[in-house]
Design a protein around this motif. Sequence first.
Motif, mmCIF file in Angstrom:
data_model
loop_
_atom_site.group_PDB
_atom_site.id
_atom_site.type_symbol
_atom_site.label_atom_id
_atom_site.label_comp_id
_atom_site.label_asym_id
_atom_site.label_seq_id
_atom_site.Cartn_x
_atom_site.Cartn_y
_atom_site.Cartn_z
ATOM 1 N N THR A 94 -7.420 -157.610 -32.927
ATOM 2 C CA THR A 94 -6.065 -157.289 -33.388
ATOM 3 C C THR A 94 -5.174 -156.826 -32.237
ATOM 4 O O THR A 94 -5.616 -156.051 -31.376
ATOM 5 C CB THR A 94 -6.152 -156.161 -34.448
ATOM 6 N N CYS A 131 5.655 -162.153 -34.973
ATOM 7 C CA CYS A 131 4.280 -161.641 -35.024
ATOM 8 C C CYS A 131 4.155 -160.146 -34.741
ATOM 9 O O CYS A 131 4.604 -159.648 -33.707
ATOM 10 C CB CYS A 131 3.395 -162.425 -34.058
ATOM 11 N N LEU A 163 -9.265 -163.609 -45.134
ATOM 12 C CA LEU A 163 -8.909 -163.475 -43.719
ATOM 13 C C LEU A 163 -9.480 -162.190 -43.141
ATOM 14 O O LEU A 163 -9.537 -161.177 -43.836
ATOM 15 C CB LEU A 163 -7.389 -163.359 -43.588
ATOM 16 N N LYS A 172 -5.319 -157.719 -47.747
ATOM 17 C CA LYS A 172 -4.793 -157.723 -46.384
ATOM 18 C C LYS A 172 -4.865 -159.135 -45.817
ATOM 19 O O LYS A 172 -5.878 -159.821 -45.994
ATOM 20 C CB LYS A 172 -5.614 -156.770 -45.527
ATOM 21 N N LEU A 189 -3.786 -160.612 -41.955
ATOM 22 C CA LEU A 189 -4.363 -160.144 -40.684
ATOM 23 C C LEU A 189 -3.973 -158.678 -40.497
ATOM 24 O O LEU A 189 -4.820 -157.800 -40.383
ATOM 25 C CB LEU A 189 -3.879 -161.022 -39.531
ATOM 26 N N THR A 190 -2.662 -158.432 -40.523
ATOM 27 C CA THR A 190 -2.196 -157.040 -40.463
ATOM 28 C C THR A 190 -1.296 -156.715 -41.652
ATOM 29 O O THR A 190 -1.065 -155.556 -41.955
ATOM 30 C CB THR A 190 -1.386 -156.776 -39.171
ATOM 31 N N GLY A 216 -9.282 -164.342 -37.386
ATOM 32 C CA GLY A 216 -8.135 -164.520 -36.498
ATOM 33 C C GLY A 216 -8.213 -163.606 -35.291
ATOM 34 O O GLY A 216 -8.620 -162.444 -35.402
ATOM 35 N N GLN A 240 1.561 -158.749 -33.907
ATOM 36 C CA GLN A 240 0.490 -158.503 -32.928
ATOM 37 C C GLN A 240 0.885 -158.806 -31.488
ATOM 38 O O GLN A 240 0.074 -158.683 -30.577
ATOM 39 C CB GLN A 240 -0.724 -159.335 -33.306
ATOM 40 N N SER A 271 -8.957 -160.063 -39.353
ATOM 41 C CA SER A 271 -8.492 -159.993 -37.970
ATOM 42 C C SER A 271 -9.625 -159.427 -37.131
ATOM 43 O O SER A 271 -9.950 -158.243 -37.227
ATOM 44 C CB SER A 271 -7.245 -159.100 -37.882
#
Length: 330
Positions: free
Chosen positions: A51, A61, A46, A292, A294-295, A100, A63, A48
């Motif tokens: 972000t 989420c 993955l 990792k 996405l975050t 993403g 984000q 991001s």
Amino acid sequence: MLRRVMATDLASLRAVYELPFFELIQKGRETYCAHWPEHRVQLCKLLSIKTGGCSENCGYCAQSAHHETGVEAEKLMTPSQILPEARLAKEQGATRFCMGAAWKGIREEDPRFEMILQTVREVRALDLEVCVTLGQISEGAARKLKEAGLSAYNHNIDTSPEYYPNIVTTHTFADRMETIGNVQRAGISVCSGGIIGMGESEEDRLRMLEELGRLDPPPESVPINCLMAVEGTPLEGAEPVPVFQLVRLIATARIAFPKAKVRLSAGRTHLTPEGQALCFFAGANAIFFGDKLLTAENPSDDEDRALLAALDLKPLAPDPEAYAGAAGGA
Ligand code: SAM
Ligand code: DTB
Ligand code: SF4
């Protein structure tokens, strides 16, 4: 080998989910062995690429601009920033690269969409399967992504339609289904699943599978995420899901979607190696690889290599059929 696929209405899913535990995972295993005899796991990396700062209020989420999580809003990464990450992912053994973006969606006319198309072309040229998750898109945008070489579009329905308004109010479950329809009409494989551990019932999780079962063709990939409870989100205090409920859901998803990649997704850092082994036994055959998501954090490459080696599971090679669009089902 032709095998009858189970019906995916709620009653049938419940009957499977409620089987005695060992009977259920044995059935999951048999389905997995019949359809995936090579015992390989798809490794998907993955990234991001845009972000934070998202307009939507998804309660889980990190984000979302509605929650104070410490995740800073960033601009869309350029193809030249993304490509080295894709090359590294390939060197590390990933065969799918998923990008993403923290957007409600993206319009075809937006200049950033052209940047995404260019990125998809360049990642595809590395002979990686390419997946993106950009939020809501039109059928026209989906067709352009398909032309650029996209293998799959990730758009999770996340939970049951009934529970969805408890989690998000800035868009609806029907909006999610509309994008999935646009993606399918463009002939792109759909990656769609959800999150467990947001306070939903086990019935909600089965309703989620029931909705996925209505898709034609069925999803090529079904990610099952365990909530990563993020500080500052409304779900920061949510209790983790008991591991045997996760295993039951994975076995049920495997039986319901025999040809799909059932992806053991977010939340693996909270599972023991033995818990993950049970998930693979029950039918999971894909993971997000790399430390990792996405975050949020994920197990390290070394930990995952050791786990796969201990379980004699090899990485899955890229699938030429992934570009053709249709999968899942019988
Ligand atoms: N904005 C796009 C969208 O909503 O489809 C793409 C990015 S969004 C982060 C992709 C998916 O990540 C969500 O649908 C959700 O299933 C999953 N996800 C996000 N945050 C999560 C969390 N804290 N724990 C588990 N899964 C999460
Ligand atoms: C999916 O089902 N899970 C991935 C991917 N699709 C895009 C995302 C997981 C995100 C976990 C939380 C985070 O990293 O912020
Ligand atoms: Fe935005 Fe997607 Fe996060 Fe919802 S899940 S807040 S749409 S990035």
